[in-house]
Design a protein around this motif. Sequence first.
Motif, short mmCIF file in Angstrom:
data_model
loop_
_atom_site.label_atom_id
_atom_site.label_comp_id
_atom_site.label_asym_id
_atom_site.label_seq_id
_atom_site.Cartn_x
_atom_site.Cartn_y
_atom_site.Cartn_z
N THR A 258 -24.54 7.89 6.50
CA THR A 258 -23.21 7.97 5.88
C THR A 258 -22.39 9.08 6.49
OG1 THR A 258 -24.11 7.10 3.80
CG2 THR A 258 -21.99 8.23 3.69
N ALA A 259 -23.02 10.23 6.79
CA ALA A 259 -22.30 11.35 7.40
C ALA A 259 -21.75 10.97 8.77
CB ALA A 259 -23.22 12.56 7.51
N GLU A 260 -22.52 10.22 9.54
CA GLU A 260 -22.03 9.78 10.85
C GLU A 260 -20.87 8.80 10.69
OE1 GLU A 260 -22.99 11.24 13.56
OE2 GLU A 260 -24.48 12.39 12.41
N LEU A 261 -20.95 7.93 9.69
CA LEU A 261 -19.87 6.98 9.46
C LEU A 261 -18.60 7.69 8.99
CD1 LEU A 261 -18.97 4.04 9.48
CD2 LEU A 261 -19.85 3.80 7.16
N GLU A 262 -18.75 8.74 8.20
CA GLU A 262 -17.58 9.53 7.80
C GLU A 262 -16.86 10.08 9.03
OE1 GLU A 262 -18.53 11.35 3.40
OE2 GLU A 262 -19.50 12.31 5.13
N GLN A 263 -17.63 10.50 10.03
CA GLN A 263 -17.02 11.01 11.26
C GLN A 263 -16.24 9.92 11.98
OE1 GLN A 263 -17.08 14.22 12.58
NE2 GLN A 263 -17.94 14.81 10.60
N LEU A 264 -16.81 8.72 12.04
CA LEU A 264 -16.12 7.62 12.73
C LEU A 264 -14.86 7.18 11.99
CD1 LEU A 264 -18.99 5.23 13.92
CD2 LEU A 264 -17.85 7.06 15.18
N ARG A 265 -14.96 7.10 10.67
CA ARG A 265 -13.84 6.59 9.88
C ARG A 265 -12.80 7.66 9.57
NH1 ARG A 265 -16.20 2.51 5.25
NH2 ARG A 265 -14.03 2.77 4.58
N GLY A 266 -13.17 8.93 9.69
CA GLY A 266 -12.25 10.01 9.31
C GLY A 266 -11.95 10.02 7.83
N GLU A 267 -12.94 9.60 7.03
CA GLU A 267 -12.80 9.50 5.59
C GLU A 267 -14.04 10.08 4.92
OE1 GLU A 267 -11.36 5.52 4.21
OE2 GLU A 267 -11.64 5.00 6.32
N THR A 268 -13.95 10.29 3.62
CA THR A 268 -15.09 10.77 2.85
C THR A 268 -15.67 9.62 2.03
OG1 THR A 268 -14.13 12.99 2.69
CG2 THR A 268 -15.86 12.43 1.10
N ALA A 269 -16.97 9.45 2.12
CA ALA A 269 -17.64 8.39 1.37
C ALA A 269 -17.65 8.72 -0.11
CB ALA A 269 -19.07 8.22 1.88
N PRO A 270 -17.80 7.72 -0.98
CA PRO A 270 -17.92 7.99 -2.42
C PRO A 270 -19.09 8.92 -2.71
CG PRO A 270 -17.62 5.64 -2.00
CD PRO A 270 -17.85 6.28 -0.67
N ALA A 271 -18.93 9.75 -3.72
CA ALA A 271 -19.99 10.69 -4.08
C ALA A 271 -21.24 9.96 -4.55
CB ALA A 271 -19.49 11.64 -5.17
N GLN A 272 -21.07 8.81 -5.19
CA GLN A 272 -22.19 8.02 -5.68
C GLN A 272 -22.39 6.81 -4.78
OE1 GLN A 272 -23.96 9.02 -8.40
NE2 GLN A 272 -25.44 7.34 -8.19
N ARG A 273 -23.58 6.67 -4.21
CA ARG A 273 -23.85 5.54 -3.34
C ARG A 273 -23.98 4.25 -4.17
NH1 ARG A 273 -27.69 7.87 -0.65
NH2 ARG A 273 -26.17 8.81 0.74
N PHE A 274 -23.39 3.18 -3.68
CA PHE A 274 -23.39 1.91 -4.41
C PHE A 274 -24.81 1.40 -4.60
CE2 PHE A 274 -22.97 -2.68 -4.88
CZ PHE A 274 -21.93 -2.80 -5.78
N ASP A 275 -25.14 1.01 -5.83
CA ASP A 275 -26.45 0.48 -6.17
C ASP A 275 -26.27 -0.94 -6.69
OD1 ASP A 275 -28.88 -0.27 -7.28
OD2 ASP A 275 -29.26 1.66 -8.22
N PRO A 276 -26.70 -1.97 -5.93
CA PRO A 276 -26.46 -3.36 -6.35
C PRO A 276 -27.00 -3.68 -7.73
CG PRO A 276 -27.20 -3.28 -4.08
CD PRO A 276 -27.36 -1.90 -4.62
N ARG A 277 -28.21 -3.27 -8.03
CA ARG A 277 -28.79 -3.61 -9.33
C ARG A 277 -28.04 -2.95 -10.47
NH1 ARG A 277 -33.08 -6.77 -9.12
NH2 ARG A 277 -34.36 -6.85 -7.23
N ALA A 278 -27.65 -1.69 -10.28
CA ALA A 278 -26.89 -1.00 -11.32
C ALA A 278 -25.54 -1.68 -11.53
CB ALA A 278 -26.70 0.47 -10.96
N ALA A 279 -25.00 -2.26 -10.46
CA ALA A 279 -23.71 -2.95 -10.55
C ALA A 279 -23.86 -4.41 -10.98
CB ALA A 279 -22.99 -2.89 -9.20
N GLY A 280 -25.12 -4.85 -11.18
CA GLY A 280 -25.35 -6.22 -11.62
C GLY A 280 -25.17 -7.25 -10.54
#
Length: 252
Positions: free
Chosen positions: A216-238
Amino acid sequence: MTTPTDHSRPFAYRFAITVLRPLLMLLTRREWSGAENLPAGGGYVVCPNHYSYVEPLLFAHFLVDHGQAPRFLGKVEVFRTPVVGAVVRRADQIPVYRESERASDAYRAAVEAVRAGKAVAIYPEGTLTRDPDLWPMRGKTGAARVALETRCPVIPVATWGAQEMLAPYTKRLHLFRRTRVLVRAGRPVDLDDLHGKPLTAEVLVEATDRIMAAVTAELEQLRGETAPAQRFDPRAAGVTPIGRPRPLKEAS
């Protein structure tokens, strides 16, 4: 940069490079970075983010351009397709039998490949991300298990731009303009303090979290953005964790 012509590779592997690399050179504008972090020798695990069915080709292009010959872990359904399946089978890639009694076969094959000095590409998310903004989601423990078993380096890699060629879970390719694609390899993930510990669920989750944080840190560098503080969890999201995303209640 040079493209390796290592004849120890299976013919199908070399054939795929010969066909696909010129095509990708034509269709993309590539920005590679971090190749100095790829090990010069010895087996290792390389972990990319996953958000498009085209992205593995770009990721492989990056590795091949820097003298690497990775073995990919891929879902067994790809190995069963008429044309592509024949190529990947003969190219000595590793099928993954997800959620089946043969699920451990891929793990054993990956460990053997790393110990034989190979680069093994493992998608720690296990499938295309379900995150609505295409950030890496919660990872699975397979990559961590292989790395801790073999004590090999784990290289996080981020790619971006493939979604412009093929959006997640769509079939419409956009190939009429040269797409800008970015690939960045990071420094090895620090797992030293976990080596030698029993491979408990807690240890595997901790190692997986570190791998996902590094990707995620490497992707933040490529996108020039900050990732969400909470990583998406499919099961928690149903949402179903593999296959085309759909509500868990529909899959039950």
